[in-house]
Design an enzyme around this catalytic site. Structure first.
Site, short mmCIF file in Angstrom:
data_model
loop_
_atom_site.label_atom_id
_atom_site.label_comp_id
_atom_site.label_asym_id
_atom_site.label_seq_id
_atom_site.Cartn_x
_atom_site.Cartn_y
_atom_site.Cartn_z
N LYS A 109 0.74 -1.21 0.06
CA LYS A 109 -0.05 -0.11 0.06
C LYS A 109 0.75 1.13 0.11
O LYS A 109 2.15 1.14 0.44
CB LYS A 109 -0.91 0.11 1.14
CG LYS A 109 -2.18 0.84 1.08
CD LYS A 109 -3.26 0.23 0.40
CE LYS A 109 -4.26 0.76 0.16
NZ LYS A 109 -5.55 0.17 -0.19
N GLY B 88 -18.89 3.45 -2.56
CA GLY B 88 -20.27 3.58 -2.17
C GLY B 88 -21.33 4.00 -3.17
O GLY B 88 -22.47 3.22 -3.13
#
Ligand code: NAD
Length: 405
Positions: free
Chosen positions: A103, A219
């Site tokens: 990451k 979302g």
């Protein structure tokens, strides 16, 4: 509150109580292979120089090249990046793809930079890290606040420095710059596939009322996909607050409203709610798709949904996990639920290396069985060890990593 990396390690500790993986293996997994911190000088538009903190954590590459997104956020710091890199390691293993975990990030509020400054910053991150990146070494991707356009700048900078023309070092690129069809919707769609294959086992109705936290890539796409598949989204929020309508929200109209006014507030088709209220909405499925630690020991006992699908990374703290377990609210964990994103990233890498371009239909056709398989195997592991789905997913992932190591 504990930092995200402590939370991740607390999750790992819980697993060792259920299955003995041997001390050496667990010790190895308690630290990343490499944790690189850089400073990136950027010439600002006014001629001044600003220095930004950047990160790349390479956690584990037993299964393949390090893989994981780059986050731009004002609160990004090394413990967050380490936790996310650890979860990526497990996520790739759960999804069954030949990739390890990594990451990256930069401590920055991208809204405070001009587009030109953002481009210089993004290219600067690559210049400092180009030695450790590469299709067979470390393959970054987008995360919070990083876009396909940013991946295109990064991919271009990498090609300039290394002369590598495969474009396989960065995924999440725009379609005309070596991206894969279907990447934008992949995380939301993968989440839906996982939910759909576990829905009956979890005792959820065939038409669920859903509350979604987050109005970004994950979302918003998830909300649209659930609606397309016959469910209704009764609440949704962004960082400033949310909107509720018991009958279901019209997401297309809400998007238009946000485009026009810059916020979800005062949308005609619903009433304003806070993010706290959104998390406490009575519904069939709660989908945190924004940020970590949003469900914690302060609010876990107020959760009123029948199940949770974690599309964000780390939205539930270990303490909250215990509370939800006692309340018999099943949680489909992040490393399974949001693994559709990295799976399509892997498809993009594969296409780049083979010089192919798959259609959206082909991409989703490959994604569906992989998500179903990951969901079913996780469920089976949880049953085998009489535990929850998070621990089931961890055990599945750790077994696969251990076997390879
Ligand atoms: P994004 O930047 O596109 O969207 C984030 C959304 O969260 C925005 O709507 C923002 O307003 C909202 N938000 C920010 N802070 C909030 C707060 N405190 N309360 C409520 N809402 C808040 O990011 P994204 O790509 O959609 O990622 C969301 C989550 O999903 C992150 O945890 C990310 O790590 C995870 N994730 C993303 C992908 C991907 O493919 N993009 C893949 C796997 C996991």
């Amino acid at each position: 509150m504990q930092n995200p990396f402590q939370n991740a390690m607390a999750q790992l500790d819980k697993i060792t109580k259920i299955k003995d993986f041997g001390e050496d293996f667990i010790l190895k997994l308690r630290q990343p292979d490499r944790d690189i911190r850089i400073s990136i000088p950027v010439k600002m538009d006014d001629g001044s120089i600003k220095i930004f903190d950047g990160y790349r954590v390479e956690y584990n590459n037993a299964l393949g090249p390090y893989k994981g997104g780059i986050r731009y956020h004002k609160d990004t710091e090394v413990n967050e990046v380490k936790a996310l890199a650890f979860w990526m390691t497990l996520k790739c293993a759960v999804a069954g793809i030949p990739m390890g975990g990594g990451k990256g990030g930069i401590t920055v509020d991208p809204k405070e930079l001009s587009k030109a400054e953002l481009e210089r910053l993004s290219r600067g991150w690559v210049r400092k890290l180009s030695d450790i990146l590469g299709p067979r070494k470390d393959v970054p991707a987008p995360d919070v606040n990083t876009t396909p356009e940013i991946m295109a700048w990064m991919s271009d900078e990498y090609a300039k420095i290394t002369k590598d023309e495969t474009r396989a070092t960065f995924t999440g690129k725009p379609l005309d710059k070596g991206g894969s069809a279907g990447r934008e919707k992949a995380t939301g769609l993968g989440g839906f596939y996982v939910f759909d294959s576990l829905r009956e086992e979890l005792g959820l109705p065939d038409k669920c009322k859903i509350a979604v936290q987050g109005f970004g890539n994950v979302g918003l796409n998830a909300a649209k996909i659930f609606i397309e598949n016959g469910h209704s989204v009764v609440a949704i929020s962004d960082s400033k607050g949310g909107i509720y309508n018991e009958q279901g929200l019209d997401i297309e109209k809400l998007s238009e409203h946000k485009k026009k006014t810059g916020s979800l507030s005062d949308f005609e088709g619903g009433k304003n709610i806070t993010n706290e209220e959104l998390l406490e909405t009575k519904c069939d499925l709660l989908v945190p798709a924004a940020f970590e630690n949003v469900i914690n020991d302060k609010n876990a006992h107020k959760i009123a949904s029948s199940a949770i699908l974690e599309l964000a990374n780390g939205p539930i703290t270990p303490e909250a996990d215990e509370i939800l377990f006692e309340k018999s609210i099943p949680v489909i964990p992040d490393i399974l639920a949001n693994s559709g994103g990295v799976t399509v990233s892997y498809f993009e890498w594969d296409q780049n290396l083979k010089g192919e371009q798959w259609s959206e239909k082909e991409v989703y056709g490959k994604l569906l069985p992989m998500m179903n398989d990951a969901a079913k195997k996780t469920y089976k592991k949880a049953k085998e060890y009489s535990t929850d789905l998070r621990r089931g997913a961890f055990i599945l992932a750790l077994e696969r990593i251990q076997e390879k190591m």
